[in-house]
Design a protein around this motif. Structure first.
Motif, mmCIF file in Angstrom:
data_model
loop_
_atom_site.group_PDB
_atom_site.id
_atom_site.type_symbol
_atom_site.label_atom_id
_atom_site.label_comp_id
_atom_site.label_asym_id
_atom_site.label_seq_id
_atom_site.Cartn_x
_atom_site.Cartn_y
_atom_site.Cartn_z
ATOM 1 N N ARG A 5 45.084 38.002 35.308
ATOM 2 C CA ARG A 5 45.051 38.219 36.762
ATOM 3 C C ARG A 5 44.341 37.058 37.437
ATOM 4 N N GLN A 6 44.950 36.557 38.518
ATOM 5 C CA GLN A 6 44.363 35.473 39.294
ATOM 6 C C GLN A 6 43.648 36.029 40.526
ATOM 7 N N VAL A 7 42.702 35.262 41.046
ATOM 8 C CA VAL A 7 42.037 35.626 42.294
ATOM 9 C C VAL A 7 42.980 35.285 43.445
ATOM 10 N N VAL A 8 43.356 36.283 44.241
ATOM 11 C CA VAL A 8 44.286 36.035 45.346
ATOM 12 C C VAL A 8 43.577 36.013 46.706
ATOM 13 N N ARG A 9 42.418 36.661 46.805
ATOM 14 C CA ARG A 9 41.621 36.604 48.039
ATOM 15 C C ARG A 9 40.154 36.715 47.661
ATOM 16 N N ALA A 193 36.954 42.254 41.454
ATOM 17 C CA ALA A 193 35.641 41.980 40.861
ATOM 18 C C ALA A 193 34.643 41.801 41.990
ATOM 19 N N TYR A 194 33.384 42.186 41.733
ATOM 20 C CA TYR A 194 32.313 42.001 42.711
ATOM 21 C C TYR A 194 31.117 41.423 41.974
ATOM 22 N N LEU A 218 36.290 39.660 44.881
ATOM 23 C CA LEU A 218 37.476 38.911 44.486
ATOM 24 C C LEU A 218 38.616 39.885 44.256
ATOM 25 N N LEU A 219 39.651 39.821 45.100
ATOM 26 C CA LEU A 219 40.845 40.631 44.879
ATOM 27 C C LEU A 219 41.699 39.946 43.817
ATOM 28 N N LEU A 220 42.141 40.727 42.841
ATOM 29 C CA LEU A 220 42.872 40.182 41.714
ATOM 30 C C LEU A 220 44.356 40.489 41.845
ATOM 31 N N GLY A 221 45.175 39.508 41.525
ATOM 32 C CA GLY A 221 46.615 39.670 41.620
ATOM 33 C C GLY A 221 47.186 40.413 40.422
ATOM 34 N N GLN A 222 48.510 40.314 40.257
ATOM 35 C CA GLN A 222 49.192 41.044 39.201
ATOM 36 C C GLN A 222 48.842 40.472 37.824
ATOM 37 N N GLY A 223 48.850 41.359 36.836
ATOM 38 C CA GLY A 223 48.554 40.952 35.473
ATOM 39 C C GLY A 223 47.993 42.120 34.695
ATOM 40 N N ASP A 224 47.671 41.885 33.430
ATOM 41 C CA ASP A 224 47.166 42.977 32.604
ATOM 42 C C ASP A 224 45.864 42.638 31.887
ATOM 43 N N VAL A 225 45.203 41.535 32.297
ATOM 44 C CA VAL A 225 43.912 41.198 31.710
ATOM 45 C C VAL A 225 43.116 40.358 32.709
ATOM 46 N N LEU A 226 41.793 40.567 32.726
ATOM 47 C CA LEU A 226 40.907 39.700 33.521
ATOM 48 C C LEU A 226 40.142 38.790 32.583
ATOM 49 N N GLU A 227 40.126 37.508 32.918
ATOM 50 C CA GLU A 227 39.315 36.547 32.191
ATOM 51 C C GLU A 227 38.229 36.029 33.121
ATOM 52 N N ALA A 228 37.001 35.957 32.613
ATOM 53 C CA ALA A 228 35.870 35.459 33.411
ATOM 54 C C ALA A 228 34.930 34.686 32.503
ATOM 55 N N TRP A 229 34.375 33.602 33.046
ATOM 56 C CA TRP A 229 33.496 32.722 32.277
ATOM 57 C C TRP A 229 32.179 32.517 33.008
ATOM 58 N N ASN A 230 31.097 32.494 32.236
ATOM 59 C CA ASN A 230 29.804 32.064 32.759
ATOM 60 C C ASN A 230 29.570 30.649 32.242
ATOM 61 N N LYS A 231 29.745 29.679 33.125
ATOM 62 C CA LYS A 231 29.644 28.275 32.703
ATOM 63 C C LYS A 231 28.225 27.728 32.849
ATOM 64 N N SER A 232 27.296 28.591 33.297
ATOM 65 C CA SER A 232 25.905 28.167 33.432
ATOM 66 C C SER A 232 25.268 27.978 32.055
ATOM 67 N N ASP A 233 24.296 27.084 31.997
ATOM 68 C CA ASP A 233 23.537 26.883 30.757
ATOM 69 C C ASP A 233 22.287 27.749 30.723
ATOM 70 N N THR A 234 21.914 28.345 31.860
ATOM 71 C CA THR A 234 20.618 29.015 31.926
ATOM 72 C C THR A 234 20.650 30.433 32.487
ATOM 73 N N SER A 235 21.592 30.742 33.387
ATOM 74 C CA SER A 235 21.538 32.002 34.121
ATOM 75 C C SER A 235 22.642 32.957 33.703
ATOM 76 N N PRO A 236 22.316 34.243 33.553
ATOM 77 C CA PRO A 236 23.361 35.224 33.254
ATOM 78 C C PRO A 236 24.257 35.476 34.461
ATOM 79 N N LEU A 237 25.458 35.958 34.194
ATOM 80 C CA LEU A 237 26.392 36.398 35.228
ATOM 81 C C LEU A 237 26.511 37.915 35.128
ATOM 82 N N ARG A 238 26.384 38.598 36.266
ATOM 83 C CA ARG A 238 26.594 40.040 36.291
ATOM 84 C C ARG A 238 27.622 40.360 37.370
#
Length: 296
Positions: A5-9, A193-194, A218-238
């Protein structure tokens, strides 16, 4: 073949006043996004006594309160009373009618989220009810730098006991630095996602997409899986991942009343004003919080 799923808005939820002196960041239910079937409202709230959400009615949907910090005392005209503490969830079915209050349970600032989930026409007039889960009882699991708390639905082998009249998935992910999430989502459901903390990259274009920070929806478009990455070296993503099966029915709304037609809204207002058809006990009820204010 899975389709990410892509972010559409994307929206930044800005602070606004709500209730009696409370501050909320509303992302769903504002003018840019009135309704995201089946979701009516998403508020990230912050409240300190004496502010709060004093006595008010609901009909025709469910509210999901998820506390992040502090605590909120809830009481209603049926005599149900309790405290929702940090990490706890209350899934309330307003159904045919409820009048209740939600007020801070102590000193300091209480923070959390409230999601309004619409009900189909066949469920709008069911009896009110509650599903309450303490933080220690919420299904949770961790793997490869990712921890998930399962408020509704299932993820990474963990399943919530919550029964959802409108099929719903509600997941709270914490992603360590340099880790990633890959979460299946029913292809026919609407999903968003929020971001609560940190920054993350969402969608399949992890190389080119800029990271998104806290308070963004983040409104997600059509699809059947969400992919998300935390690219930070120090801080968690929630972040929260929430999805639901669209109801596909007309929506008529007047504040805390959500039905299918304007005629039903008129009937609801009449019921509330006449203390009828589910609102009978509102005639002589006042929350302890309101009684205390009257004494003062």
């Amino acid at each position: 073949m899975e389709k990410p799923r892509q972010v559409v808005r994307k929206f930044l939820a800005r602070p606004q006043h709500e209730g009696a002196g409370a501050v909320v960041r509303r992302s769903i239910g504002r003018f840019e996004l009135r309704y995201f079937d089946p979701f009516l409202v998403l508020d990230e709230f912050s409240v300190s006594a004496p502010a709060g959400f004093p006595d008010h009615p609901h009909r025709g949907f469910e509210t999901v309160t998820y506390m992040l910090e502090g605590a909120v005392t809830h009481e209603d005209f049926e005599g149900h009373r309790g405290t929702i503490k940090a990490g706890d969830v209350q899934w309330m079915t307003a159904g045919r009618g409820i009048v209740h209050s939600e007020m801070p349970a102590g000193p300091g600032t209480s923070k959390g989220l409230q999601l309004w989930v619409n009900l189909s026409s066949s469920n709008k007039m069911v009896e009110p009810g509650y599903q309450e889960i303490q933080s220690k009882d919420i299904a949770s699991t961790s793997s490869d730098g990712v921890t998930v708390r399962v408020i509704a639905g299932n993820a990474m082998g963990a399943r919530s006991p919550v029964r959802t009249r409108t099929p719903t998935m509600y997941l709270d992910f914490t992603v360590r630095p340099r880790a990633a999430v890959r979460q299946p989502v029913d292809a026919s459901w609407n999903a968003f996602a929020y971001v609560l903390e940190g920054e993350g990259v969402f969608g399949s274009d992890r190389c080119g997409a800029p990271p998104v920070g806290a308070h963004h929806l983040l409104l997600l478009g059509q699809g059947d899986v969400l992919e998300a990455w935390n690219k930070s070296d120090t801080s968690p993503l929630r972040f929260l991942l929430i999805a639901g099966e669209p109801i596909g029915e007309p929506v008529a709304q007047l504040g805390p009343f959500v039905m299918n037609t304007e005629e039903e809204i008129d009937m609801t207002v009449d019921d509330f004003e006449r203390y009828a058809n589910g609102f009978e006990k509102a005639r002589h009820w006042k929350s302890q919080a309101m009684v205390a204010l009257d004494v003062e």
